[in-house]
Design a protein around this motif. Structure first.
Motif, PDB file in Angstrom:
ATOM      1  N   UNK A 137       0.719  -1.509  -0.118  1.00  0.00           N
ATOM      2  CA  UNK A 137      -0.096   0.401  -0.280  1.00  0.00           C
ATOM      3  C   UNK A 137       0.604   1.500   0.247  1.00  0.00           C
ATOM      4  N   UNK A 138       0.453   2.692  -0.635  1.00  0.00           N
ATOM      5  CA  UNK A 138       1.154   4.144  -0.764  1.00  0.00           C
ATOM      6  C   UNK A 138       0.171   4.460  -0.808  1.00  0.00           C
ATOM      7  N   UNK A 139      -0.104   5.324  -0.452  1.00  0.00           N
ATOM      8  CA  UNK A 139      -1.141   6.434  -0.011  1.00  0.00           C
ATOM      9  C   UNK A 139      -0.523   8.075  -0.265  1.00  0.00           C
ATOM     10  N   UNK A 140      -1.048   9.037  -0.521  1.00  0.00           N
ATOM     11  CA  UNK A 140      -0.860  10.038  -0.460  1.00  0.00           C
ATOM     12  C   UNK A 140      -2.059  11.257   0.343  1.00  0.00           C
ATOM     13  N   UNK A 141      -1.385  11.579   1.656  1.00  0.00           N
ATOM     14  CA  UNK A 141      -2.602  12.461   2.519  1.00  0.00           C
ATOM     15  C   UNK A 141      -2.346  13.979   1.808  1.00  0.00           C
ATOM     16  N   UNK A 142      -3.386  14.723   1.510  1.00  0.00           N
ATOM     17  CA  UNK A 142      -3.310  16.114   1.333  1.00  0.00           C
ATOM     18  C   UNK A 142      -4.952  16.677   2.312  1.00  0.00           C
ATOM     19  N   UNK A 143      -4.785  17.787   3.907  1.00  0.00           N
ATOM     20  CA  UNK A 143      -5.710  18.331   4.262  1.00  0.00           C
ATOM     21  C   UNK A 143      -6.160  17.337   4.792  1.00  0.00           C
ATOM     22  N   UNK A 144      -5.605  16.046   5.457  1.00  0.00           N
ATOM     23  CA  UNK A 144      -6.134  14.721   5.900  1.00  0.00           C
ATOM     24  C   UNK A 144      -6.989  13.971   5.239  1.00  0.00           C
ATOM     25  N   UNK A 145      -6.708  13.854   3.792  1.00  0.00           N
ATOM     26  CA  UNK A 145      -7.621  13.172   3.500  1.00  0.00           C
ATOM     27  C   UNK A 145      -6.737  11.926   2.246  1.00  0.00           C
ATOM     28  N   UNK A 146      -6.962  10.506   1.955  1.00  0.00           N
ATOM     29  CA  UNK A 146      -6.032  10.271   0.517  1.00  0.00           C
ATOM     30  C   UNK A 146      -6.608  10.599  -0.465  1.00  0.00           C
ATOM     31  N   UNK A 147      -5.267  11.170  -1.185  1.00  0.00           N
ATOM     32  CA  UNK A 147      -6.230  11.863  -2.340  1.00  0.00           C
ATOM     33  C   UNK A 147      -5.755  10.644  -3.551  1.00  0.00           C
ATOM     34  N   UNK A 148      -4.037  10.301  -3.455  1.00  0.00           N
ATOM     35  CA  UNK A 148      -3.935   8.828  -4.404  1.00  0.00           C
ATOM     36  C   UNK A 148      -3.676   7.938  -3.331  1.00  0.00           C
ATOM     37  N   UNK A 149      -4.179   6.849  -3.960  1.00  0.00           N
ATOM     38  CA  UNK A 149      -3.782   5.405  -3.728  1.00  0.00           C
ATOM     39  C   UNK A 149      -3.592   4.616  -4.896  1.00  0.00           C
ATOM     40  N   UNK A 150      -2.190   3.456  -3.868  1.00  0.00           N
ATOM     41  CA  UNK A 150      -1.849   2.316  -4.712  1.00  0.00           C
ATOM     42  C   UNK A 150      -1.817   1.611  -4.460  1.00  0.00           C
ATOM     43  N   UNK A 151      -1.617  -0.056  -4.625  1.00  0.00           N
ATOM     44  CA  UNK A 151      -1.529  -1.275  -3.223  1.00  0.00           C
ATOM     45  C   UNK A 151      -1.367  -2.236  -4.317  1.00  0.00           C
TER      46      UNK A 151
END
Length: 405
Positions: free
Chosen positions: A274-288
């Motif tokens: 799993x790899x994710x990016x948070x912006x403003x507290x929210x996951x905006x990008x994700x990959x698994x």
């Protein structure tokens, strides 16, 4: 050893009180442990123990033969009854041990729909648990399907035995006095939580391979770990085992990117890499790398599913981590590494939160969701700093180990 585990589950995990009812959920194969827990509960004065068993084969039959339109159905009547039981003061004990990849070959859409339906009807009961209104705990039982996943190169009977031994050791019941050992362990966890509560950090900063993540902490957050007092006044250990101290992140103040350090097994499916990016507290990008469809459906459960409800610190030297065993079960694997959790926040990890509704808690940063899913981000290469309100940076962990005194 089963008797010891049953005793610790009742005396340390639940600390059940005379006259209190107990509701147990358990895999069918764990009946031997359930019987011992039941015996110790009655010895402690429980007025009634009621157990609900689940069966992996029956669960799988639904996905193989159930009609597609039925996967939005959940047993609301059962959820309602359990909720009423908790409201009337019953203690809660869950035994985990199901096949971690039971539904790996099944339709992800059906898995997601069934999980959502169950989450919706179980929300009132989950609210009582996440608010820590009653004493509850989770323990584990070795089953054939689970043991096959953990020790795939052993014969079934050897794998089951090996998994039992790993459970006993991780649950701290192999020493001379398990109840006393748990008391000492709780003291250490309480000291770490007290340090963090005194420090009142604004945020935590995680760095490591693939990770640069700042987790803002909720206004009036409270660190907890080990035995805690439930809303009914009973001091209990919610998880056996436990190695974590944890608190409530601010749902709007998480920034950066993070990768998982261990696989996640959720909805009886494997999600790995799993790899994710948070912006403003929210996951905006994700990959698994594996299970991306399942992860995507989890994140689409509701608005709060893309935000954090928990952040926890666990040393890399924890007994579970050092065992080298990947349990493929969140109860154990989350206690091998620092972790975050998507979804519902624990209101017990908020100061002066009694009587506050979801809107008031959200205003202070607590997340709201019908799910709560932990996944591991810590390792022996992870550093953690505490960030203060005046801009100072304090070393908390280096290479996965505590550096605070």
């Amino acid at each position: 050893m089963l008797d010891r585990l049953g005793e610790v589950a009742v005396r340390t995990g639940l600390n059940i009180k005379p006259g209190q009812q107990l509701i147990i959920t358990a895999p069918l194969e764990s009946a031997s442990l359930v019987r011992r827990i039941t015996e110790h509960a009655y010895k402690a004065g429980s007025s009634l123990v009621t157990t609900f068993y689940s069966d992996d084969e029956a669960t799988l039959a639904r996905y193989r033969y159930g009609h597609d339109e039925t996967f939005d159905t959940a047993a609301g009547w059962l959820a309602h009854g359990m909720t009423e039981g908790f409201r009337e003061g019953a203690a809660r004990l869950a035994i985990t041990g199901s096949d971690p990849v039971l539904l790996a070959d099944q339709d992800p859409s059906r898995i997601s729909r069934a999980a959502r339906a169950a989450s919706v009807v179980n929300r009132p009961a989950m609210k009582i648990i996440t608010s820590f209104d009653v004493n509850w705990t989770i323990v584990a039982a070795s089953t054939v399907a689970w043991a096959r996943q953990v020790f795939p190169f052993l014969q079934d009977d050897e794998a089951v035995s090996e998994l039992w031994q790993a459970i006993f050791k991780a649950s701290r019941i192999t020493g001379g006095d398990p109840v006393a050992e748990w008391a000492a362990h709780n003291t250490q966890l309480h000291k770490r939580a007290a340090f963090l509560n005194d420090a009142r950090y604004e945020a935590l900063h995680f760095t490591g391979p693939g990770t640069d993540l700042t987790v803002g902490l909720a206004d009036g957050h409270h660190w907890a770990g080990g035995a805690e007092k439930a809303g009914n006044g009973v001091i209990c250990n919610p998880n056996l085992p436990t190695e974590e101290v944890f608190t409530t992140p601010h749902r709007l103040k998480v920034e950066g990117h993070v990768v998982s350090s261990k696989p996640l097994f959720n909805q009886s499916s494997l999600i790995d890499g799993i790899s994710v990016r948070f912006e403003g507290g929210k996951i905006t990008e994700m990959h698994a790398v594996k299970g991306q469809d399942v992860l995507a459906r989890i994140l689409d459960t509701d608005e709060g599913a893309r935000r954090l409800g928990e952040v926890a610190l666990v040393p890399h030297s924890s007994p579970i981590s050092q065992s080298g065993v990947l349990f493929k079960n969140t109860l154990f694997d989350e206690n091998a590494a620092s972790h975050i959790a998507l979804g519902q926040a624990y209101s017990k990890c908020m100061r002066d939160a009694e009587g506050l509704d979801d809107t008031a808690l959200a205003a202070r940063g607590a997340n709201n969701s019908i799910l709560h899913i932990d996944w591991m981000i810590g390792s022996g290469e992870t550093d953690v700093d505490g960030l203060t309100s005046d801009g100072q940076r304090v070393k908390l962990m280096r290479k996965g180990e505590w550096v605070i005194s």
